[in-house]
Design an enzyme around this catalytic site. Sequence first.
Site, short mmCIF file in Angstrom:
data_model
loop_
_atom_site.label_atom_id
_atom_site.label_comp_id
_atom_site.label_asym_id
_atom_site.label_seq_id
_atom_site.Cartn_x
_atom_site.Cartn_y
_atom_site.Cartn_z
N GLY A 8 42.58 43.52 37.35
CA GLY A 8 40.66 43.25 37.48
C GLY A 8 40.59 44.36 37.39
N ALA A 9 41.16 45.79 37.47
CA ALA A 9 40.47 46.73 37.53
C ALA A 9 39.14 47.81 37.65
CB ALA A 9 41.21 47.81 38.21
N GLY A 12 33.52 45.85 37.72
CA GLY A 12 33.14 45.98 39.04
C GLY A 12 33.45 46.23 39.90
N GLY A 14 36.70 45.72 41.18
CA GLY A 14 38.11 46.26 41.20
C GLY A 14 37.84 47.59 40.66
N SER A 138 37.05 33.36 48.60
CA SER A 138 35.20 33.73 47.87
C SER A 138 35.10 32.72 48.77
CB SER A 138 34.61 33.32 47.03
OG SER A 138 33.51 32.61 46.62
N TYR A 161 35.55 26.87 39.78
CA TYR A 161 35.64 28.27 40.14
C TYR A 161 35.76 28.38 42.35
CZ TYR A 161 33.96 32.63 42.94
OH TYR A 161 34.04 33.96 43.14
#
Length: 263
Positions: A8-9, A12, A14, A138, A161
């Site tokens: 997920g780079a 955001g 990442g 999280s 989530y």
Amino acid sequence: MSTVLITGATSGLGRYVAFELVRSGHLVLAHGRDAARTERLVEELRTEGEAQGFVADLASLAEVRRLGAEVSAAQPRLDVLINNAGLGGGPRGSDREISADGHELRLAVNYLAPVVLTRALLPVLRANAPARIVNVGSVGQEPLDFDDPELTRGYSGLSAYCRSKFALAAYTFTLAEELHGSGVSVNVLHPATYMDTAMVREGGITPWNSVADGAPGVLALATRDAGTGGYFDGTRPARAHERAYDGETRKRLETVTGQLLAL
């Protein structure tokens, strides 16, 4: 300097972490879901240092396994895995979605994908010990209902989530015990609350923090010895949901995970 894979780079947290690492002299293996965006990111990273791109949709476990095989073949010197990619709760009131394999989407991307990718890369990480696994979790955690782990009843995106992040924390503690003495550490962290990301904005939430606020915790776990089996709030040791430490809960999670991955 280390060779670091970050999922997920392309956006955001990442993306921010990828640039911080490459500027510090690390070889960054940048994963993205979209080939064009991943290619653009790698071009930008290469103006600062060494980088290589890998493309996979983490909503498909076949693609996650392929990603693990490709990284292992291309970079047998992998030192650090940062499982950062994830999905938030989605827009308020949104319907339950499923992955390519028919799993509830948030559980698939936020939990099953990191489990499968980590397993695929463990032989390389063990070979390069001391090595590190950093799971981006999280503070929002909610225990799974083991009778309905895929939340087929009373679906809520936020609940999906939080359950996926609870599972990731509990899995981290189990894996740390399994890897004890191997030289591979594994920790999980809450980087910062409501960072300014697409995930947060999609949920209709006004951001409280920037991705720069969330980066120090990830970077510390990726580059410094912080022990293993820990949960961190930013850079500070903290406590995950108490049930994530419970042995019986973690055993049941392991069983359910095996069942879901065998489907």
